[in-house]
Design a protein around this motif. Structure first.
Motif, PDB file in Angstrom:
ATOM      1  N   PHE A 213       0.827  -1.199  -0.106  1.00  0.00           N
ATOM      2  CA  PHE A 213       0.007  -0.115  -0.023  1.00  0.00           C
ATOM      3  C   PHE A 213       1.006   1.334  -0.113  1.00  0.00           C
ATOM      4  CE2 PHE A 213      -2.642   3.242   2.309  1.00  0.00           C
ATOM      5  CZ  PHE A 213      -3.733   3.209   1.457  1.00  0.00           C
ATOM      6  N   VAL A 214       1.989   1.356   0.817  1.00  0.00           N
ATOM      7  CA  VAL A 214       2.691   2.515   0.833  1.00  0.00           C
ATOM      8  C   VAL A 214       3.334   2.655  -0.506  1.00  0.00           C
ATOM      9  CG1 VAL A 214       4.711   3.452   2.115  1.00  0.00           C
ATOM     10  CG2 VAL A 214       2.960   2.257   3.451  1.00  0.00           C
ATOM     11  N   SER A 215       3.993   1.621  -1.036  1.00  0.00           N
ATOM     12  CA  SER A 215       4.762   1.787  -2.053  1.00  0.00           C
ATOM     13  C   SER A 215       4.009   2.168  -3.333  1.00  0.00           C
ATOM     14  CB  SER A 215       5.533   0.377  -2.212  1.00  0.00           C
ATOM     15  OG  SER A 215       4.523  -0.426  -2.734  1.00  0.00           O
ATOM     16  N   SER A 216       2.944   1.817  -3.477  1.00  0.00           N
ATOM     17  CA  SER A 216       1.948   2.021  -4.594  1.00  0.00           C
ATOM     18  C   SER A 216       1.043   3.116  -4.448  1.00  0.00           C
ATOM     19  CB  SER A 216       1.127   0.707  -5.050  1.00  0.00           C
ATOM     20  OG  SER A 216       0.478   0.221  -4.103  1.00  0.00           O
ATOM     21  N   ARG A 217       0.456   3.364  -3.144  1.00  0.00           N
ATOM     22  CA  ARG A 217      -0.563   4.365  -3.047  1.00  0.00           C
ATOM     23  C   ARG A 217      -0.255   5.614  -2.390  1.00  0.00           C
ATOM     24  NH1 ARG A 217      -5.485   2.024  -3.968  1.00  0.00           N
ATOM     25  NH2 ARG A 217      -6.096   4.048  -3.990  1.00  0.00           N
ATOM     26  N   LEU A 218       0.905   5.621  -1.556  1.00  0.00           N
ATOM     27  CA  LEU A 218       1.137   6.846  -0.727  1.00  0.00           C
ATOM     28  C   LEU A 218       2.126   7.808  -1.768  1.00  0.00           C
ATOM     29  CD1 LEU A 218       1.347   5.899   2.918  1.00  0.00           C
ATOM     30  CD2 LEU A 218      -0.581   6.431   1.567  1.00  0.00           C
ATOM     31  N   PRO A 219       1.946   8.928  -1.535  1.00  0.00           N
ATOM     32  CA  PRO A 219       3.213   9.936  -1.989  1.00  0.00           C
ATOM     33  C   PRO A 219       4.620   9.392  -1.703  1.00  0.00           C
ATOM     34  CG  PRO A 219       1.384  11.426  -1.162  1.00  0.00           C
ATOM     35  CD  PRO A 219       1.095   9.851  -0.809  1.00  0.00           C
TER      36      PRO A 219
ATOM     37  N   ALA B 122       6.081  14.713  -6.379  1.00  0.00           N
ATOM     38  CA  ALA B 122       6.198  15.782  -5.278  1.00  0.00           C
ATOM     39  C   ALA B 122       4.867  16.736  -5.031  1.00  0.00           C
ATOM     40  CB  ALA B 122       7.233  16.296  -5.604  1.00  0.00           C
ATOM     41  N   ARG B 123       3.768  16.373  -5.958  1.00  0.00           N
ATOM     42  CA  ARG B 123       2.774  17.123  -5.892  1.00  0.00           C
ATOM     43  C   ARG B 123       1.367  16.277  -6.148  1.00  0.00           C
ATOM     44  NH1 ARG B 123       6.056  21.220  -7.307  1.00  0.00           N
ATOM     45  NH2 ARG B 123       6.601  19.880  -9.095  1.00  0.00           N
ATOM     46  N   GLU B 124       1.557  15.179  -5.504  1.00  0.00           N
ATOM     47  CA  GLU B 124       0.613  14.085  -5.541  1.00  0.00           C
ATOM     48  C   GLU B 124      -0.669  14.678  -4.876  1.00  0.00           C
ATOM     49  OE1 GLU B 124       3.210  13.624  -4.070  1.00  0.00           O
ATOM     50  OE2 GLU B 124       4.472  12.117  -5.393  1.00  0.00           O
ATOM     51  N   ILE B 125      -1.844  14.219  -5.722  1.00  0.00           N
ATOM     52  CA  ILE B 125      -3.140  14.770  -5.267  1.00  0.00           C
ATOM     53  C   ILE B 125      -3.587  13.698  -4.385  1.00  0.00           C
ATOM     54  CG2 ILE B 125      -5.727  15.107  -5.991  1.00  0.00           C
ATOM     55  CD1 ILE B 125      -4.640  15.728  -8.894  1.00  0.00           C
ATOM     56  N   CYS B 126      -3.879  14.091  -3.021  1.00  0.00           N
ATOM     57  CA  CYS B 126      -4.064  12.987  -2.038  1.00  0.00           C
ATOM     58  C   CYS B 126      -5.552  13.318  -1.543  1.00  0.00           C
ATOM     59  CB  CYS B 126      -3.169  13.150  -0.984  1.00  0.00           C
ATOM     60  SG  CYS B 126      -1.527  12.572  -1.479  1.00  0.00           S
ATOM     61  N   ILE B 131      -2.782   8.475  -2.193  1.00  0.00           N
ATOM     62  CA  ILE B 131      -2.992   9.164  -3.488  1.00  0.00           C
ATOM     63  C   ILE B 131      -4.387   8.775  -4.089  1.00  0.00           C
ATOM     64  CG2 ILE B 131      -1.942   8.874  -5.851  1.00  0.00           C
ATOM     65  CD1 ILE B 131       0.692   8.350  -4.600  1.00  0.00           C
ATOM     66  N   ASN B 132      -4.839   9.793  -4.725  1.00  0.00           N
ATOM     67  CA  ASN B 132      -6.102   9.687  -5.391  1.00  0.00           C
ATOM     68  C   ASN B 132      -5.882   9.257  -6.834  1.00  0.00           C
ATOM     69  OD1 ASN B 132      -8.691   9.806  -6.700  1.00  0.00           O
ATOM     70  ND2 ASN B 132      -9.350  11.625  -5.349  1.00  0.00           N
ATOM     71  N   ARG B 133      -5.740   8.149  -7.164  1.00  0.00           N
ATOM     72  CA  ARG B 133      -5.174   7.795  -8.540  1.00  0.00           C
ATOM     73  C   ARG B 133      -6.527   8.071  -9.470  1.00  0.00           C
ATOM     74  NH1 ARG B 133      -2.654   2.025  -8.099  1.00  0.00           N
ATOM     75  NH2 ARG B 133      -4.486   1.129  -7.014  1.00  0.00           N
ATOM     76  N   LYS B 134      -7.509   7.982  -9.216  1.00  0.00           N
ATOM     77  CA  LYS B 134      -8.567   8.209 -10.295  1.00  0.00           C
ATOM     78  C   LYS B 134      -8.602   9.805 -10.835  1.00  0.00           C
ATOM     79  CE  LYS B 134     -13.652   7.772 -11.101  1.00  0.00           C
ATOM     80  NZ  LYS B 134     -14.183   8.574 -10.129  1.00  0.00           N
ATOM     81  N   GLU B 135      -8.416  10.508  -9.738  1.00  0.00           N
ATOM     82  CA  GLU B 135      -8.348  12.240  -9.851  1.00  0.00           C
ATOM     83  C   GLU B 135      -7.124  12.578 -10.809  1.00  0.00           C
ATOM     84  OE1 GLU B 135     -10.557  14.300  -9.085  1.00  0.00           O
ATOM     85  OE2 GLU B 135      -9.363  15.959 -10.064  1.00  0.00           O
ATOM     86  N   GLN B 136      -5.919  11.924 -10.137  1.00  0.00           N
ATOM     87  CA  GLN B 136      -4.793  12.068 -10.961  1.00  0.00           C
ATOM     88  C   GLN B 136      -4.558  11.926 -12.366  1.00  0.00           C
ATOM     89  OE1 GLN B 136      -1.278  10.372  -9.220  1.00  0.00           O
ATOM     90  NE2 GLN B 136      -1.179  12.061  -7.593  1.00  0.00           N
ATOM     91  N   ARG B 137      -5.385  10.538 -12.733  1.00  0.00           N
ATOM     92  CA  ARG B 137      -5.533   9.977 -14.132  1.00  0.00           C
ATOM     93  C   ARG B 137      -6.390  10.962 -14.853  1.00  0.00           C
ATOM     94  NH1 ARG B 137      -5.048   4.888 -16.881  1.00  0.00           N
ATOM     95  NH2 ARG B 137      -6.670   5.567 -18.149  1.00  0.00           N
ATOM     96  N   GLU B 138      -7.240  11.592 -14.401  1.00  0.00           N
ATOM     97  CA  GLU B 138      -8.239  12.301 -15.050  1.00  0.00           C
ATOM     98  C   GLU B 138      -7.540  13.536 -15.375  1.00  0.00           C
ATOM     99  OE1 GLU B 138     -11.804  12.534 -12.675  1.00  0.00           O
ATOM    100  OE2 GLU B 138     -12.518  10.453 -13.225  1.00  0.00           O
ATOM    101  N   GLN B 139      -6.988  14.241 -14.471  1.00  0.00           N
ATOM    102  CA  GLN B 139      -6.380  15.401 -14.725  1.00  0.00           C
ATOM    103  C   GLN B 139      -5.347  15.353 -15.637  1.00  0.00           C
ATOM    104  OE1 GLN B 139      -5.075  18.246 -11.700  1.00  0.00           O
ATOM    105  NE2 GLN B 139      -7.015  17.694 -10.204  1.00  0.00           N
ATOM    106  N   ALA B 140      -4.371  14.203 -15.679  1.00  0.00           N
ATOM    107  CA  ALA B 140      -3.104  14.074 -16.412  1.00  0.00           C
ATOM    108  C   ALA B 140      -3.887  13.626 -17.786  1.00  0.00           C
ATOM    109  CB  ALA B 140      -2.677  12.668 -15.905  1.00  0.00           C
ATOM    110  N   GLU B 141      -5.176  13.023 -18.125  1.00  0.00           N
ATOM    111  CA  GLU B 141      -5.630  12.908 -19.327  1.00  0.00           C
ATOM    112  C   GLU B 141      -6.178  14.306 -20.047  1.00  0.00           C
ATOM    113  OE1 GLU B 141      -8.622   9.992 -18.725  1.00  0.00           O
ATOM    114  OE2 GLU B 141      -7.619   8.311 -19.447  1.00  0.00           O
ATOM    115  N   GLU B 142      -6.710  15.193 -19.055  1.00  0.00           N
ATOM    116  CA  GLU B 142      -7.100  16.221 -19.518  1.00  0.00           C
ATOM    117  C   GLU B 142      -5.756  17.258 -20.143  1.00  0.00           C
ATOM    118  OE1 GLU B 142      -9.003  19.614 -16.944  1.00  0.00           O
ATOM    119  OE2 GLU B 142     -10.012  17.914 -16.419  1.00  0.00           O
ATOM    120  N   LEU B 143      -4.753  17.187 -19.225  1.00  0.00           N
ATOM    121  CA  LEU B 143      -3.602  18.183 -19.488  1.00  0.00           C
ATOM    122  C   LEU B 143      -3.082  17.449 -20.929  1.00  0.00           C
ATOM    123  CD1 LEU B 143      -1.713  18.297 -16.212  1.00  0.00           C
ATOM    124  CD2 LEU B 143      -2.508  19.955 -17.670  1.00  0.00           C
ATOM    125  N   ILE B 144      -2.982  16.159 -21.019  1.00  0.00           N
ATOM    126  CA  ILE B 144      -2.339  15.521 -22.566  1.00  0.00           C
ATOM    127  C   ILE B 144      -3.196  15.907 -23.553  1.00  0.00           C
ATOM    128  CG2 ILE B 144      -1.930  13.558 -23.548  1.00  0.00           C
ATOM    129  CD1 ILE B 144      -1.109  12.324 -20.516  1.00  0.00           C
TER     130      ILE B 144
END
Lengths: 361, 533
Positions: A213-219, B122-126, B131-144
């Protein structure tokens, strides 16, 4: 825009259909550690029917748990491009700390009293000591710009020496505590079980899940990978490189301390040489699991499988009565072979990527 | 001293009429690196909602100034004002917090990570620390998509083409939502259409009031996108102007300066037969494309062939490939009419190539060793007596070189680090000469050495040419190339985009050729110039 993206997609689809052969090769190469594990299991089962017996599996997984715990901490370190040679010694040191706390307590000469901490406190203090030793390694590495190999080599000697100093090289035996001091139950950590599964295995599972979890999901995990991939980039992007590195060595120290406790508890004794050369086994498990020693590439999942391969291989060879000398030869070959295959796979991946780009052109 | 937004202070009256609000101000910045003055009292204003262009030749100090503005380097002197208030920047993190983002010239990406992970590094959306992977993905897609690309956010950056990587670098900067965005050569690896999209994005950012600092060598591009141009030369600010009032020749003139220093003299000498012939030399780039794209040329005996180009144009790759340091290079090479078949460095040295590498410290010298040991490293087998090294032979050879090249050293056993940069460089050259080469490959031989040592190096080059060696000479300093070369080839993106004889070479011509994008463009350009002459 739409018109542009559509033909790209169909092109991709046709490509997918056409390169199935390389796809299969890639799949086999990527899952190589897992395939190796299955092959090893099948081989030993066919050679010796008891291999798959419940009793043997219990013993084997206890061994695997120890390697895996060390390797989890080591994975974080190696992902940043570092190495931690001190884990085996920290195992020994924390085992001695725990043993001393149970058998001798904390002597406070000014008051003339001896404090016997509760078993839980013993565990917490030992973990804290292990973590602290890791933190020191990380601090030396970042503060004085010492190569991780050297800093942790130093820590290897220091921690092992301290383990010996704790009881003048003698073992703390019979770590059962006394009911009147309220510090009994330490042996449960090694012997106890939940749902029929030994605690040490549960600990491994919990640690593995958290680490994943830490390696894949945390900053923090991303920062670890970025430092291993390109430290300058990480720094320029605003990653706190030094802090991340220190934490990584602390994690490794924490995992080592956990192993020290488990072993001391399983043996109901702590010996200053506990965990000798375990750092090498841990590194081997990480490398077998597909983590690159250059950093930035690898995963906790791979490491766990790597630990299983090492553990099963060792125990299997013992069961078959293979001499310990041959065991070492075989283990050595397996480790180097794993890295060779890793290199082959990487080169193949690069070639495929290059091909794809030329096709797009 | 507190100050309003309007420029009323008499100290800053050098600033031209205010055009737009100044958001960031670098005032009297001086930066001294050991041995060089990178920036000399430079003031630079950044206006809100404008594209603030910074141009200058290689080494003029542009990148140093930008590094100061984002906290990578600290100025030796001078201050930075944001919204009229003085700020101190200790890291890019500080700059980012104040809304200053940068796209670096060298790609700053982690090849081992995915596009999304790089964009938000270093500016992960959390969300609750995760990390909010869905949000990051969406924003990245939008930027691209905003950048007109079709790149999967999950693709590994290392697998992308170099141009795509540059797009990701831009996306990473856009994700920061900076108020001030520095773009250091953002288009160096982009195709024409990709540049168009970038310009569209820049215009959008301008409309939103983002201040853009734009650095580029492509002068047409600057006229197209820039608003306000500041020109640096040799670490000093030369001039500034609004883009609508200027043209390309003016920019080149200001960048190059009007002081054709006659520091270096070339001796006229007759050229011999063709010594080296290179045909279709090609080196693929790891991320796709070519570092060297079918390069062909000839070199005559006694000729000094200069190579000019911008950073990353492929000049270093070319000499590395000739020296055998790039095993992936393909193509045909003839030396003295005979094909060169060996591919390793040792075989190429045997054949007669020798390289004086660009990075002297790293590739030219072994630092813990003495002057003598360094000088003999490539030719040790010539000093053997049986199995052993014959000290006397070694000494004679080294002393002859020290005399010939007038290397100032008290004793050949001195550690190499005790020598000055210029003398160290001469040791590297001597090491090459001791292998008895036919072709000398000099990659930036004058970098980081003082003027006196430079003219000595040039004197050595002249001597070598007189002795019928073929000399290939790379330099980013245009005046050196012009002064020393019998013939000059200009490279851009792994392609030779211009050829000039000593007589018809001009600074303007080289600058134009080095900034050309495609062979088609340069053919047109050169044809035009011929017609005009």
């Amino acid at each position: 825009m739409e018109q542009e993206s559509k033909p790209m997609k169909t092109e991709e689809q046709t490509k997918k259909r056409s390169i199935t052969k390389t796809d299969v090769q890639q799949f086999l190469l990527r899952g190589r550690t897992f395939i190796a594990l299955i092959l090893v299991l099948v081989f030993f089962t066919s050679m010796s029917p008891q291999f798959i017996s419940t009793a043997n599996i219990v013993i084997m997984s206890k061994h695997v748990a120890i390697y895996a715990l060390l390797a989890i901490g080591m994975t974080f370190v190696i992902l940043t491009g570092g190495i931690d040679l001190s884990v085996g010694s920290i195992v020994g040191l924390t085992a001695m700390i725990a043993g001393g706390l149970i058998n001798e307590g904390i002597i406070i000469p000014q008051l003339g009293v001896i404090l016997y901490p509760h078993t839980w406190m013993v565990i917490v203090i030992s973990l804290a000591v292990g973590t602290f030793m890791g933190t020191i390694s990380g601090w030396v590495i970042t503060r004085f710009n010492v190569a991780p190999f050297i800093a942790t080599l130093g820590m290897l000697y220091v921690a092992r020496g301290m383990a010996g100093l704790r009881n003048n090289g003698y073992t703390f035996a019979n770590l059962v505590g006394r009911p009147e001091y309220g510090n009994t139950g330490f042996e449960l950590l090694g012997a106890g079980s939940f749902l029929g599964i030994n605690y040490s295995i549960w600990i491994m599972i919990v640690f593995a899940l958290i680490a994943y979890f830490v390696s894949s999901r945390l900053p923090f995990g991303r920062h670890v990978y970025s430092i291993g991939g390109n430290e300058d980039t990480a720094d320029l992007s605003g990653v706190r490189v030094n802090r991340t590195k220190i934490i990584v060595y602390s994690i490794s120290g924490f995992c080592s301390a956990m192993v020290g406790l488990v072993i001391a508890s399983q043996l109901v004794a702590s010996h200053p040489m506990t965990g000798d050369t375990y750092e090498l086994t841990a590194i081997a498990a990480v490398v077998l699991g597909g983590t690159s020693l250059a950093g930035g590439r690898g995963s906790v999942g791979g490491t766990i499988i790597g630990a299983f391969v090492i553990g099963v291989l060792t125990d299997g060879l013992v069961m078959l009565g293979v001499s310990s000398f041959w065991q070492n030869v075989i283990k050595g070959i397996v480790i180097v072979l794993a890295v060779i295959i890793d290199q082959v796979q990487q080169r193949m991946q690069e070639r495929i990527a290059l091909q794809e780009q030329q096709e797009i052109k | 001293m507190p100050e309003g937004t309007q420029v009323t202070n008499s100290k800053t009256n050098a600033a031209p009429k205010v055009n737009g609000d100044i958001i960031l101000e670098a005032r009297n910045i001086t930066k001294i690196f050991p041995g060089t003055l990178a920036l000399d009292d430079v003031s630079f204003d950044v206006r809100k909602g404008k594209v603030n262009v910074l141009i200058g030749e290689n080494g003029a100090g542009k990148s140093t100034l930008m590094k100061i503005l984002v906290g990578v380097e600290k100025p030796t002197n001078g201050k930075i004002l944001l919204d009229g208030e003085e700020i101190t920047l200790n890291s890019t993190l500080d700059a980012a917090r104040l809304g200053i983002g940068i796209i670096f010239q060298e790609l700053n990406l982690c090849a081992n990570m995915s596009v999304v992970d790089n964009v938000f590094l270093a500016r992960e959306i959390c969300q609750n620390g995760v990390i909010n992977r869905k949000e990051q993905r969406e924003q990245a897609e939008e930027l691209i998509e905003r950048l007109g690309q079709d790149i999967s956010p999950d693709a590994l950056v290392g697998d992308l083409r170099i141009g795509q990587q540059q797009i990701i670098e831009i996306a990473k900067a856009l994700a920061q939502d900076a108020r001030i965005l520095i773009m250091d050569e953002p288009t160096s690896a982009l195709s024409f259409t990709e540049v168009e999209v970038l310009f569209k994005v820049i215009n959008e950012l301008k409309a939103r009031g983002v201040a853009i600092i734009y650095i580029s060598h492509k002068l047409e591009e600057i006229l197209q996108i820039g608003d306000h141009v500041t020109i640096l030369r040799d670490g000093k600010k030369v001039t500034e102007a609004e883009t609508q009032n200027i043209n390309i020749p003016w920019m080149i003139e200001e960048m190059v300066g009007r002081n054709p220093a006659a520091l270096f003299t070339r001796k006229e000498r007759p050229l011999g037969d063709v010594l080296l012939k290179v045909e279709g030399l090609t080196l693929p780039r790891a991320g796709g494309g070519y570092l060297l794209d079918h390069v062909s040329f000839e070199l005559r005996e006694g000729e000094i062939l200069g190579f000019y180009g911008l950073m990353g144009a492929g000049r270093t790759d070319l000499v590395d490939a000739l020296a055998g340091a790039r095993p992936l290079a393909t193509g045909n090479i003839w030396l003295d009419g005979k094909p060169v078949l060996g591919t390793s460095v040792a075989e190429r040295i045997e054949a007669g190539f020798v390289l004086v590498p660009e990075d002297r410290q790293r590739y030219g010298l072994v630092e813990p060793l003495s002057v003598l040991d360094n000088m003999l490293l490539s030719s040790l087998k010539n000093y053997l007596k049986g199995f052993f090294l014959a000290r006397s032979k070694e000494k004679t050879a080294v002393e002859k070189q020290i005399k010939d090249l007038s290397i100032r050293v008290a004793n050949p056993q001195q550690p190499i680090t005790a020598l000055s940069g210029g003398n160290q460089q001469k040791v590297v050259v001597a090491k090459g000469l001791l292998t008895h080469p036919k072709v000398l490959l000099l990659d930036e031989p004058t970098r980081g050495i003082d003027v006196g040592a430079k003219s000595e190096i040039f004197e050595i080059m002249n001597q070598m040419a007189e002795q019928k060696y073929g000399v290939i000479f790379i330099s980013s300093e245009i005046k050196e190339v012009l002064a020393m070369s019998d013939r000059i080839l200009v490279m851009t993106k792994g392609v030779i985009t211009g050829e000039f004889s000593h007589q018809n070479a001009t600074e303007e011509g080289l600058v134009v050729a080095s900034a050309l994008d495609s062979p088609l463009e340069w053919r047109k350009e050169i044809w035009n110039r011929k017609v005009n002459q």
